[in-house]
Design an enzyme around this catalytic site. Structure first.
Site: not given
Length: 448
Positions: A33, A175, A326
């Protein structure tokens, strides 16, 4: 294969106490980002601590291809952005390699522009579904050409004037939320995203930091409504990227599992949407001391001191999954050494990561003597304290499926198992954590 590099297997062996102080590479979400918002903002953005893995560098190259000026001086990345609404049409396809985040966020950012942009990636990214991002873009008036099943290569062309939409995100996905908000930056009016389950919120925090007119409301049921006013000015910022909690997970779990270990990890991002693993390990009995908690760039940061701990199995609350999606592979490795069973539910998102991470983890655990059951969206691991009998004495190789987190998780397994653990390829670790091998061996780990 993912990088055209020939596979390089690696083996981790039972190690003596891990000791030392380490700094983890910058957070991947914030690094992506930083390049994107810096490239879009007016004026200069300066970034230190950026994660220089291939995924993030590919996002930087994409921003350069659309007009941003990016250079590095010493440890600082300096970006001169184009100004919101002023991206240029890329002359060639934008290649994101292995990076799902960079690809999906950039689709939102540039898809609403009135020109063609084409997105390509490596073999792994080309298999991953993009429809979840393309559907809201279609609602905004974007024309989409894609391979079967909304997969790469994808070509987008925005309308003359995009429609602001109100979009309810159908799954827990930062996302998708981010792609819609980024599309909203170049859309007149108010773009609204409704998020039923909170996911990592770096996009909202950083857009506010760059000057976007963005508000967040949370109702009593925890549903978040994010409103962004389009076509406002973004202004360049100075960013020091904190350490990635997803990368921190590997030395952290290794220190918990290897007897006698005492490891300090500096400058770790402690954003509450990202600390599910630490919370879960503490519930299992992990000795993790949070030191010097502080705020940096609107984000929570701290140092962690981690010592060897005898763990016990737990049931992980399903609603915690988005904050540690994750980290399940390395949590499963920790569970392999815990007393009793660890139950993990709500793992459907793991099936569409860099690999089908759920089956990859279950297969790797079984190959190395760990008792586990794989369900449709669940994993149960029955641990063996001390790691007796774990590992694979015959040198059987864990299939990593080109997935960096599978590779690192199983190398951690080998550090505390009776027998060595071998992964079929370690080259792709460079996508998220290029320093992994040096950092781990520097603490005393045996990996070759």
């Amino acid at each position: 294969m993912s990088h055209g590099l020939s596979p390089r297997p690696a083996t981790a062996k039972k190690s003596a106490d891990l000791k030392g102080t380490v700094r983890i590479p910058g957070d991947k979400s914030i690094s992506h980002r930083s390049f994107m918002f810096g490239g879009l903002a007016s004026g200069e953005t300066r970034i230190t601590g950026l994660l220089e893995g291939e995924d993030v560098i590919n996002t930087g190259k994409a921003m350069q291809a659309m007009g941003a000026k990016i250079r590095k001086e010493g440890d600082t990345w300096i970006i001169n952005g184009v100004g919101n609404g002023a991206l240029l049409a890329p002359e060639a396809p934008l290649d994101f390699g292995n990076a799902g985040t960079g690809c999906r966020l950039t689709m939102g950012l540039v898809g609403v522009y009135d020109f063609d942009s084409t997105f390509i990636g490596d073999a792994s990214l080309t298999k991953r579904p993009m429809g979840r991002v393309l559907d809201p873009l279609r609602e905004m008036g974007v024309q989409v050409k894609s391979a079967e099943g909304d997969r790469l290569p994808v070509t987008l062309r925005g309308p003359k004037t995009p429609n602001p939409i109100t979009y309810r995100v159908p799954m827990a996905s930062a996302q998708v939320k981010s792609a819609v908000l980024l599309a909203g930056l170049n859309t007149p009016g108010i773009t609204t995203v409704i998020e039923p389950v909170m996911t990592r919120d770096h996009t909202e925090k950083m857009l506010q930091g760059f000057g976007a007119n963005l508000s967040v409301e949370t109702d009593t049921a925890g549903v978040r409504t994010i409103r962004l006013e389009g076509r406002g000015k973004l202004t360049g910022q100075v960013i020091d990227v904190p350490g990635d909690p997803s990368s921190t997970a590997f030395p952290l779990v290794a220190a918990l599992l290897v007897p006698g270990s005492d490891v300090t990890i500096l400058n770790v991002l402690m954003n509450p949407t990202r600390t599910g693993l630490i919370l879960t390990l503490q519930e299992m009995g992990a000795n993790i001391e949070v030191m010097n908690p502080r705020l940096a760039g609107g984000e929570d940061v701290a140092d962690l001191r981690v010592r060897y701990s005898e763990l016990k199995g737990v049931t992980v609350p399903e609603e915690r999954a988005p904050s540690m999606i994750d980290e399940y592979p390395v949590l499963a490795v920790a569970a392999a050494f815990a007393e009793g069973a660890t139950v993990m539910n709500g793992l459907d998102e793991l099936r569409v990561k860099e690999s089908d991470r759920l089956s990859a983890v279950a297969d790797g655990l079984k190959l190395n003597g760990v008792d586990c059951d794989e369900g449709e969206a669940s994993l149960v691991v029955r641990g063996r304290p001390g790691g007796k009998g774990l590992g694979n004495a015959a040198g059987g190789q864990v299939k990593t499926h080109l997935d960096h987190r599978i590779a690192m998780s199983f190398l951690v397994l080998g550090l505390a198992s009776e027998h060595p653990v071998t992964v079929d390829d370690a080259t792709m670790i460079a996508t998220s954590f290029p320093e992994f091998m040096d950092l781990m061996t520097g603490l005393g780990a045996t990996i070759e």
